[in-house]
Design a protein around this motif. Structure first.
Motif, mmCIF file in Angstrom:
data_model
loop_
_atom_site.group_PDB
_atom_site.id
_atom_site.type_symbol
_atom_site.label_atom_id
_atom_site.label_comp_id
_atom_site.label_asym_id
_atom_site.label_seq_id
_atom_site.Cartn_x
_atom_site.Cartn_y
_atom_site.Cartn_z
ATOM 1 N N ILE A 1 -8.203 7.635 -2.832
ATOM 2 C CA ILE A 1 -7.058 6.853 -2.364
ATOM 3 C C ILE A 1 -7.526 5.696 -1.475
ATOM 4 N N VAL B 1 -4.414 6.026 -8.332
ATOM 5 C CA VAL B 1 -3.713 7.117 -7.640
ATOM 6 C C VAL B 1 -3.106 8.088 -8.647
ATOM 7 N N LEU C 1 -1.237 2.808 2.291
ATOM 8 C CA LEU C 1 -1.332 3.842 1.258
ATOM 9 C C LEU C 1 -1.704 5.188 1.877
ATOM 10 N N ALA D 1 2.010 2.324 -3.339
ATOM 11 C CA ALA D 1 1.008 3.105 -4.068
ATOM 12 C C ALA D 1 0.991 4.550 -3.572
ATOM 13 N N GLY D 2 1.184 4.752 -2.253
ATOM 14 C CA GLY D 2 1.270 6.109 -1.725
ATOM 15 C C GLY D 2 2.480 6.850 -2.261
ATOM 16 N N GLY E 1 -6.643 1.796 -2.276
ATOM 17 C CA GLY E 1 -6.137 0.837 -1.309
ATOM 18 C C GLY E 1 -6.992 -0.408 -1.220
ATOM 19 N N THR F 1 -3.408 -2.746 3.267
ATOM 20 C CA THR F 1 -2.999 -1.987 2.081
ATOM 21 C C THR F 1 -3.547 -0.565 2.105
ATOM 22 N N THR F 2 -4.798 -0.408 2.519
ATOM 23 C CA THR F 2 -5.405 0.931 2.533
ATOM 24 C C THR F 2 -4.744 1.822 3.564
ATOM 25 N N GLY G 1 0.819 -1.207 0.000
ATOM 26 C CA GLY G 1 0.000 0.000 0.000
ATOM 27 C C GLY G 1 0.849 1.250 0.000
ATOM 28 N N GLY H 1 3.470 3.083 6.480
ATOM 29 C CA GLY H 1 3.331 3.972 5.329
ATOM 30 C C GLY H 1 3.927 5.344 5.576
#
Length: 422
Positions: free
Chosen positions: A346, A327, A376, A253-254, A350, A372-373, A250, A410
């Motif tokens: 977002i 994203v 992210l 992705a962030g 996630g 994951t969320t 995650g 994250g």
């Protein structure tokens, strides 16, 4: 004695006013979501069905309609200006000046609604926050005896509308008290200021009024909007073994969110003061992405429900590609004039990545979504506690340790400082 009675009466009137303001904020948020959903149904369900009946291939519709949306949004901004302002800007202005100017509330409302109607991968929180903060300031200005409390009215109005928008009362309470200084916007991490007891009561009354209005109107006329809530989660040895890798997935992705934002801002700088060209470019990218991966479009509320019901029919690659591309699409929309917020998309990104991870690993899907969320969102917000408070809107409270741990991972991912600048 007379002064004491007058002070008590003034306090009681302020309490009534905060409940009323909160109720109006909740009703306004519900009406905004309701109007948005009606427009999306007309433009993206009924209109395509009618066009398909005339022989127009459905596959070309997202690209054509997003291009048209880009023209309309660009012309609107050329005429009215860059509205709405983002939620961080609104909150910062309320915190520093105690008010939010209300001369352009109509432009803020329209500017927030247009990109959502045309499928923009953005959230509604920017326009809603600005309108309610402006109306609260207006009330304080017009009611002379309340002028000394304009700051409090504006702040409780922000708390109420944020709570109603996200259906997350703790985040709605904490965000305005913290600023809300989103480090992804280049600001230093904020600290939550503990208010006086009377001010805290005002916040709670406004939030109760907002959520009460949202629930009441939703039960009478149907749900206005918001993300669905996952109520169960299973945490076993296999899930715990995958926790850190999924949080890092995650966070990747962030990291992509920040990097793509820097690239889009560079493109916007090259395009200069050309709002129509920017908005059309964003529409072209959004529409092309929607042709390939339809879930990359829209804010994510309805799409989360659809994905929750159908995720087992998709491959892990398609689900993860959706999340990572979303994203980028969100940054393209925000950077090229499709103004709004980034929280809803977002969170959806996630969730899409989490479902892809669940397909690959076979672990509990809600645990995968949480990890994951939160990874992210923590990478984007850089504030683990605020991330967890926000994500209670989607995930169960008993997932708190998963959310905090993944959000902390994250937030620890290093991001080049230049990428955080707006």
């Amino acid at each position: 004695m007379g002064k004491l009675a007058a002070k008590a009466g003034h306090g009681a009137l302020f309490g009534v006013l905060t409940v009323a303001l909160g109720g109006f904020a909740g009703a306004f948020a519900w009406a905004f979501f309701f109007l948005m959903n009606l427009g999306i149904d007309l433009l993206w369900v009924k209109a395509p069905a009618a066009l398909e009946a005339q022989g127009l291939p459905a596959v070309v519709y997202p690209l054509a309609f997003c291009l048209a949306g880009g023209v309309i949004i660009g012309l609107f901004q050329k005429r009215c200006g860059a509205y709405p302002e983002d939620m961080n800007t609104v909150m910062a202005q309320v915190k520093t000046t105690g008010r939010y100017e209300y001369r352009h509330l109509g432009a803020s409302f329209t500017g927030a609604l247009l990109p959502l109607l045309f499928g923009g991968s953005i959230g509604p929180e920017a326009g809603l926050t600005g309108v309610i903060a402006g109306l609260a300031t207006w009330v304080g200005d017009k009611m002379r005896f309340m002028r000394s409390q304009v700051r409090e009215l504006s702040q409780v109005g922000v708390a109420a509308v944020v709570s109603a928008t996200f259906s997350a009362p703790l985040f709605g309470l904490a965000a305005p008290l913290a600023g809300y200084a989103d480090e992804s916007a280049g600001a230093a991490p904020s600290t939550i200021e503990v208010p006086r007891a009377t001010k805290l009561v005002a916040y709670l009354l406004a939030i109760a009024g907002a959520l009460g209005a949202m629930v009441g109107l939703g039960s009478l006329f149907g749900q206005g909007g918001g993300l669905p809530h996952f109520s169960t989660i299973a945490i076993g040895a296999l899930e715990l073994a995958w926790g850190i890798p999924l949080a890092l997935l995650g966070a990747a992705a962030g990291w992509l969110f920040h990097g793509s934002g820097r690239a889009v801002r560079g493109l916007a700088s090259r395009l200069g003061d050309r709002p129509v060209a920017k908005a059309v470019a964003a529409g072209a990218f959004l529409g092309a992405a929607g042709v390939v991966l339809p879930f990359t479009m829209f804010a994510g509320e309805a799409q989360t429900e659809q994905l929750a019901a159908t995720w087992t029919t998709f491959s892990a690659a398609a689900l993860m590609a959706t999340g990572f591309l979303k994203v980028i699409v969100t940054q393209v929309c925000l950077g090229l004039g499709w103004r709004g917020g980034h929280f809803f998309p977002i969170i959806f990104a996630g969730i899409a990545i989490g479902y892809g991870a669940a397909v690959l690993t076979g672990i509990d899907p809600v645990f995968a979504l949480c990890a994951t969320t939160a990874g992210l969102t923590g990478c984007v917000m850089r504030q683990p506690l605020m991330t967890a408070l926000l994500l209670f809107l989607v995930f169960p409270v008993k997932a708190v340790f998963v959310l905090l741990a993944a959000a902390a991972i994250g937030a620890l991912i290093p991001v080049p400082k230049g990428w955080l600048e707006r």
